[in-house]
Design a protein around this motif. Structure first.
Motif, short mmCIF file in Angstrom:
data_model
loop_
_atom_site.label_atom_id
_atom_site.label_comp_id
_atom_site.label_asym_id
_atom_site.label_seq_id
_atom_site.Cartn_x
_atom_site.Cartn_y
_atom_site.Cartn_z
N UNK A 59 11.32 -4.20 1.71
CA UNK A 59 10.31 -5.23 1.47
C UNK A 59 10.94 -6.60 1.22
N UNK A 60 12.02 -6.60 0.42
CA UNK A 60 12.67 -7.87 0.11
C UNK A 60 13.26 -8.49 1.38
N UNK A 61 13.89 -7.64 2.20
CA UNK A 61 14.47 -8.17 3.43
C UNK A 61 13.38 -8.74 4.33
N UNK A 62 12.27 -8.02 4.41
CA UNK A 62 11.16 -8.49 5.24
C UNK A 62 10.69 -9.87 4.75
N UNK A 63 10.49 -9.97 3.45
CA UNK A 63 10.02 -11.24 2.88
C UNK A 63 11.02 -12.35 3.15
N UNK A 64 12.30 -12.02 2.97
CA UNK A 64 13.34 -13.01 3.15
C UNK A 64 13.39 -13.48 4.62
N UNK A 65 13.32 -12.52 5.56
CA UNK A 65 13.39 -12.88 6.98
C UNK A 65 12.17 -13.73 7.38
N UNK A 66 11.01 -13.34 6.87
CA UNK A 66 9.82 -14.10 7.23
C UNK A 66 9.90 -15.51 6.69
N UNK A 67 10.52 -15.62 5.53
CA UNK A 67 10.69 -16.94 4.95
C UNK A 67 11.65 -17.76 5.80
N UNK A 68 12.76 -17.12 6.22
CA UNK A 68 13.73 -17.81 7.06
C UNK A 68 13.09 -18.28 8.35
N UNK A 69 12.26 -17.44 8.92
CA UNK A 69 11.64 -17.78 10.20
C UNK A 69 10.55 -18.83 10.02
N UNK A 70 10.08 -18.95 8.79
CA UNK A 70 9.05 -19.95 8.53
C UNK A 70 7.70 -19.58 9.09
N UNK A 72 4.07 -17.27 8.94
CA UNK A 72 3.19 -16.86 7.85
C UNK A 72 3.56 -15.43 7.43
N UNK A 73 3.42 -15.15 6.17
CA UNK A 73 3.88 -13.88 5.65
C UNK A 73 2.93 -12.76 6.02
N UNK A 77 1.15 -6.09 5.47
CA UNK A 77 0.49 -5.29 6.51
C UNK A 77 0.96 -3.84 6.46
N UNK A 78 1.97 -3.57 5.61
CA UNK A 78 2.37 -2.18 5.38
C UNK A 78 3.46 -1.70 6.30
N UNK A 79 3.86 -2.51 7.28
CA UNK A 79 4.84 -2.00 8.24
C UNK A 79 6.23 -1.90 7.63
N UNK A 117 10.13 -9.37 14.60
CA UNK A 117 9.21 -8.75 13.66
C UNK A 117 8.34 -7.68 14.28
N UNK A 118 7.23 -7.43 13.63
CA UNK A 118 6.34 -6.32 13.98
C UNK A 118 6.00 -6.32 15.47
#
Lengths: 361, 176, 512, 193
Positions: A59-70, A72-73, A77-79, A117-118
């Motif tokens: 989860x942390x990696x997902x959040x971090x990557x989405x932040x890096x990519x800029x 929307x979070x 979505x559970x994936x 991503x997803x």
């Protein structure tokens, strides 16, 4: 009530069945829950800790990557949760915490977010992480423990469990065990007959009720089967892939066992051991990395089953389902290319069918 | 030493002979690509691409020094056809691509001098001396050769207006 | 015709969806007839094919049913005045289309009398030659009322050049919310069957089958009674599944045969007409009445009095809604205004668009009915593929269109897409798949137009170059001729001069 | 018979020339953007590798070994390979102009595909007989073609994915092929070396 620009332009259809991605993810997680809780019970606190660490890392990696990519979070979505969950279930239950953490990072960062991503990834993220860990840290990844159900004598308490997970307390040798497939592989390579090898293991390795050595989530095969049937009933997955995997594994096993029972395991042992049920229902069926059409899915399932059997029988690794899934993930675009549904009014090759003038019926 | 020199010489000679024969056998005449591309071009030699005529542009495209999209009158459809023929991918057209432009005449200032009519390579402008001229949109190649001819600046290049029959949904905004 | 039979039929086409039909209570409300409004706005193109040409001028007085637009070309349809009054404008009006672009049309101010012009009826249509029926149907400007609005006469009188064995009447009305065909069959079954009989006569088909989905028991009962005396017309109950009303799917379910891709139903000896069209054909042939009004379903959670209304063509959607009690403000207010059904209908930007011949419904839906939600990336679940009644891979097509690879998308069968909307209806990521397909089809069509244009231009350029060359050559030749002639003249003259000189010399010499 | 079959399997999958020996990466990265081009490239390379394996065996056993010219091995092998590639290039240009254009610079560059020379040299190193040499060459080429095909399929899908800008193009392709290599590790140990 008049005037222009009243209604935003949108194309047809102006109705929706109401399905959404989050619901699918929640259903898969619900189906996994019984087997996971069972795994917690069988392997105790270290397993719980490993699970939490792995899922949190994902989860942390997902959040971090989405932040890096800029972008929307879409963390909830559970994936990512599901990826971490599946990875945790495929790890040895008493593996050190850093294995889970590293696995979570690899799964999300390398397996998924690198591709956007997803839905964009080419390989199953959880299996990417599992195989990468297995290849890099073979000792830690094949360190199995005998089942020590919560509350039983000798089971580690919460604090002890935490120390095992964090690596500050070695796993007692008495607890160390082997998985059935690993045991069989070692014995066979030493020239020991299969019957003897299984006798020596005393049946505890292949116990159908799942209180046996193995990775965190794979031992509760019956509960996984139950979860898989729920997914089938809910229409989340279709039968082609699981049936393909089971058939691809069982058919050659039946033949080989009939020809040479001393050196090849029976089909039932194959099906009940290792991560076949987990793999067939929850991992191979990943939408993103499996073929779409029914025929393609059947082919893909059969291939995974067959390859798993080949690797188990002759390969260097005792368990092959992760490799088989990755390999067929890679073959998915090719399968999709050749397995396409027939278009109405056309032959399978795509030419218009010939009009046959004449009376109807 | 002698053996080495000799063997390599013989090897080279034999392989050279084989290739020479093969070259005879598999000989390909000229470059059919240039002619094929030239046949696709509008052929009005308007020079908007910066090459001397359509033949020059076709040669440059075939050689890879010019983009398949270098022909403004040919527009997107020509670019796509050529790119497909050459097996190269085309840079996606930007949102600012106005589509093909065609000539239009401001009737209030046209003096009917017929200069544009003489300049038009496709006979797309109608009208006689001292009469207001008119552009046939379907026949206008968009070569813009008439623009400089007009003494009163009545000629302008304009995008083709979208009609109901030609309208289609734009591509949905990117997702994911 | 047992349950097994029905089951087997349903198995004939894969895919499709089962949306909530929302047909009642609108379908059960009695039919209402709307009086002509103060002004009607009649577009000159309400059909597939070339636009009609206006044959009236501003200021002309017209009667109801008078022809005001002349068809142009082989596939076109005549346009008639929906009410009596005065032509007040001929020009651009807002098209009933999502683009909001203008369309050429005729505006008529009603005189309130709604007087018919003189009509040419016929007491025994079965004595008429099929070609004559076709002519009368064309005269009346009848087009398919199921939505596509293809000129009916072309399909009726062998215009497609193939022998027709079977006439299928499409009364499946598979679109949710719509019930105008249902209402028509309940209230005017006998007339509809009379129309079908006339069509049967015109097409020369051996029999007619009326396909009605099993969610319309009242219509089925009424039609069964109406066809009782007719041996060649049968009512067939078919399962409710969207898109049952798609021509090719209806044929498959009723006959078990597939129409070849890129082909037409007539290729397998079948022709399909909508049940509303049958009614219009009857009116045209028996009474000479042109198509100047149609049944429209007004429905949706935001409509105060949903129901079916007979509306004069050219009436603005807003006025029809006002006739139905206007809009409700609860349910969070209107979310979408649609012409047609929710699956394939068009969203229009404003209420000021006219009802045309192909408008089967005016729907004002609230957010819940539209099912708005948040979208996301494709997860390749394949639901769209399973929902596709044609057997396409919508996800693959859309992915390629998204990447700008329209040709590759075409390689996945884009041309076979019927734009039914099943894929987007089930998509859990709410990807606007149909919009992707519309876009790609439009893009391909635009490219084809561009290629054609380039070809035209190339031909024209060559023609002009050749002409200039010929002119040049002619000029050069003329010049050469002139020069030659003058040269000859000059030589002659020179010779004469010389001769003269010689003579002079001689003379002078002689003198000397 | 069994031995030959195992050799073929081993060279094609277990000791895959691209994913395990890491030879021939240049065309693998270069000509894997479309499945059709990849198939063409695979077939052309298969032809060249098999031919080169046969020719180099003859060269080694009939020329280099008898005259003790081992120091000319690389030079003469390259000569043979270059000739084979030239021949293939001419043949493709004549028979399939479209494939010729889509392969572009990578067609003449088969000469420098290290898999080709590598296979020829490995044959000498392993001391295979003629039939085994040809089979080794063919198996390696088969492995190369399989990987090229799978990878091209993956890249076609990759081209449709919304890869972050930092990874789009070569980086994502490299990560993909590394994951593919990871998957191929499952074959390891299948046949005892």
């Amino acid at each position: 009530m008049s005037g222009r620009e009243l209604f935003m332009a949108a194309p047809a259809p102006h109705a929706h069945a109401g399905a959404d991605v989050g619901r699918t993810m929640r259903r898969v997680q619900l189906a996994l829950l019984p087997a996971t809780l069972f795994g917690f019970w069988v392997f105790g606190w270290p397993a719980v800790n490993l699970f939490v660490i792995t899922v949190a890392a994902a989860l942390l990696t997902e959040a971090w990557c989405q932040r890096l990519r800029g972008c929307e979070s879409r963390l909830w979505d559970g994936s990512a949760l599901l990826t971490g969950w599946l990875l945790a279930l495929s790890l040895p239950p008493w593996a050190p915490g850093w294995i889970g953490a590293l696995g979570g990072v690899i799964a999300i960062a390398l397996g998924k977010q690198v591709y956007g991503g997803l839905g964009q990834n080419l390989f199953n993220p959880a299996m990417v992480a599992r195989v990468a860990l297995l290849v890099s840290f073979p000792v830690a990844m094949t360190h199995w423990v005998a089942p020590l159900p919560l509350g039983s004598a000798g089971a580690p308490g919460f604090v002890e469990g935490l120390r095992i997970t964090l690596g500050s307390m070695p796993v007692p040798d008495a607890v160390t065990s082997a998985s059935l497939l690993g045991h069989v592989k070692t014995e066979l390579s030493r020239g020991v007959d299969l019957a003897q090898a299984l006798d020596a293991a005393g049946g505890t390795l292949s116990a159908w009720h799942g209180v046996r050595a193995g990775s965190l989530g794979e031992t509760g095969a019956l509960l996984l089967l139950l979860g898989g049937l729920y997914l089938l009933a809910r229409g989340v997955i279709r039968w082609h892939i699981p049936v393909g995997v089971f058939a691809g594994l069982a058919l050659p096993a039946v033949v080989a066992h009939a020809l040479d029972p001393a050196h090849s395991l029976s089909a039932t042992t194959h099906l009940a051991s290792g991560a076949v049920v987990l793999g067939a229902f929850f991992i191979a069926t990943d939408y993103v990395t499996s073929p779409n059409t029914a025929s393609g899915q059947l082919l893909y399932g059969l291939g995974i089953g067959l390859l798993t059997w080949i690797i188990r029988s002759w390969g260097g690794y005792p368990e092959g389902i992760a490799f088989a899934v990755l390999l067929f993930n890679a073959l998915t675009p090719v399968i999709d290319r050749y397995c396409r549904p027939r278009i109405m009014g056309r032959t399978r090759r795509g030419a218009p069918i010939r009009a046959t003038q004449g009376s109807a019926e | 030493m002698l053996a080495a020199i000799l063997s390599l010489t013989i090897l080279g000679a034999v392989l050279g002979a084989v290739l020479g024969v093969a070259n005879r056998f598999f000989h390909v005449e000229g470059n059919p690509l240039v002619e094929e591309i030239e046949a696709l071009m509008p052929g009005s030699n308007c020079g908007q691409c910066g090459f001397p005529g359509c033949a020059g542009a076709a040669a440059a495209i075939a050689a890879g020094t010019a983009s398949p999209a270098c022909c403004p009158p040919g527009g997107r459809s020509l670019a796509v056809t050529i790119a497909q023929r050459m097996g190269v991918s085309l840079a996606p057209g930007g949102a600012d691509d106005p589509g093909p432009l065609v000539a239009d005449i401001d009737e209030s200032i046209c003096i009917g001098c017929t200069r544009c009519i003489r300049a038009c390579p496709t006979d797309a402008i109608l009208g006689g001396p001292k009469q207001i001229h008119n552009v046939l949109r379907d026949a206008c190649s968009g070569c813009a050769q008439c623009i400089d001819q007009c003494p009163t600046e009545a000629m302008v290049m304009q995008p083709v207006p979208i009609t109901l029959q030609q309208w289609f949904w734009p591509k949905p905004a990117l997702q994911g | 015709m047992g349950i097994l039979d029905r089951f087997l039929r349903a198995a004939h086409f894969s895919g499709g969806v089962h949306p909530d039909d929302h047909k009642r209570p609108a379908a059960d409300a009695p039919l209402r007839v709307m009086p002509p409004p103060a002004r009607v706005y009649v577009p000159l193109v309400q059909h597939i094919g070339s636009p009609a040409r206006a044959v009236v001028a501003v200021g002309d007085l017209v009667k109801k049913g008078q022809r005001i637009g002349e068809p142009q070309g082989a596939v076109s349809a005549a346009i008639h005045a929906p009410t009596s009054g005065r032509v007040v404008a001929i020009g651009d009006i807002v098209a009933p289309h999502p683009s909001g672009l203008p369309v050429r049309g005729i505006t008529i101010a009603s005189d309130g009398r709604d007087e018919w012009c003189e009509l040419e009826g016929c007491d025994d249509p079965f004595a008429l030659d099929p070609a004559e029926i076709g002519r009368r149907v064309a005269q009346a400007g009848v087009v398919g009322l199921g939505g596509a609005a293809f000129p009916s006469a072309v399909k009726l009188s062998g215009g497609l050049g193939a022998r027709v064995e079977l006439l299928i009447i499409n009364a499946s009305e598979c679109e949710p919310f719509l019930s105008c065909d249902d209402r028509l069959m309940r209230d005017r079954a006998a007339e509809a069957v009379d129309g079908i009989a006339i069509m049967l006569h015109a097409t020369g088909a051996r029999e007619a089958r009326i396909g009605i989905e099993d969610n319309k028991p009242e219509a089925i009962a009424a039609m069964r009674v109406a066809v009782a005396g007719q041996s060649r017309i049968r009512v067939e109950v078919i399962p409710t599944r969207y898109p049952m009303g798609s021509e090719k799917h209806l044929i498959l379910v009723l006959t078990g045969r597939e129409v070849p891709a890129e082909g037409r139903p007539s290729d397998i000896g079948v022709v399909v007409h909508n049940v509303g069209t049958a009614m219009a054909v009857r009116n045209a042939v028996r009474f000479g009445r042109p198509l100047v009004s149609r049944l429209v379903t007004v429905n949706g959670a935001c409509v105060r009095q949903p129901g079916n209304v007979e509306v004069p063509i050219g009436t603005l959607a807003g006025e029809v809604l006002a006739f139905c009690g206007g809009l409700r403000a609860d349910h969070g207010g209107p979310a979408r205004l649609l012409l047609g059904g929710p699956m394939t209908g068009m969203q229009v930007p404003t209420l000021e668009v006219p009802v045309i011949k192909g408008t089967g419904g005016i729907l004002v839906l609230d957010a819940a009915e539209v099912g708005e939600g948040e979208g996301g990336p494709c997860i390749r679940c394949g639901d769209c593929m399973r929902a596709c009644p044609v057997g396409l891979l919508p996800l693959e097509i859309a992915a390629r269109v998204r990447a700008g690879e329209v040709e590759k998308a075409a390689g996945f069968g884009l041309v076979d897409c019927i734009a039914c909307g099943c894929c987007a209806y089930v998509c859990p990521s709410r990807i606007p798949l149909v919009q992707f397909f519309h876009h790609a089809k439009g893009e391909l069509a635009a490219r084809a137009r561009g290629t054609q244009r380039n070809e035209t231009i190339r031909t024209l350029t060559r023609a002009k170059a050749e002409r200039l060359e010929r002119d040049e050559r002619d000029k050069a030749e003329a010049l050469a001729r002139r020069t030659a002639a003058s040269l000859a003249a000059a030589t002659e003259a020179a010779a004469a001069v010389e001769k003269a000189a010689a003579r002079t010399n001689e003379e002078s010499g002689a003198c000397a | 018979m069994n031995e030959y079959l195992l050799l073929l399997l081993s060279t094609a999958l277990i000791n895959n020339v691209v994913l395990v020996k890491f030879l021939g990466l240049c065309p693998t990265m270069g000509v894997s953007k479309s499945v059709d081009a990849a198939l063409g490239m695979g077939l052309a390379t298969t032809f060249v590798i098999t031919l080169a394996a046969a020719a180099s065996w003859m060269l080694e056993h009939w020329l280099l070994a008898p005259f003790e010219l081992g120091f000319l091995r690389i030079l003469s092998f390259i000569l043979v390979i270059a000739a084979a590639v030239q021949f293939t290039e001419m043949a493709i240009r004549k028979t399939s102009p479209a494939l010729y254009e889509s392969l572009g610079i990578y067609l003449p560059l088969i000469t420098t595909n290290c898999a080709v020379l590598g296979v020829a040299l490995l044959n000498v190193q392993q001391g295979y007989g003629f039939l085994k040499s040809v089979l080794f060459g063919f198996g390696s080429a088969l492995g190369f073609t399989i990987v090229l095909l799978i990878f091209a399929g993956l890249r076609e899908r990759l081209a449709l994915a919304s890869v972050p800008a930092a990874f789009s193009g070569a980086p994502a392709a490299f990560i993909t092929i590394s994951l593919l290599s990871l998957a191929f590790m499952g074959f390891s140990g299948l046949i005892p070396a």
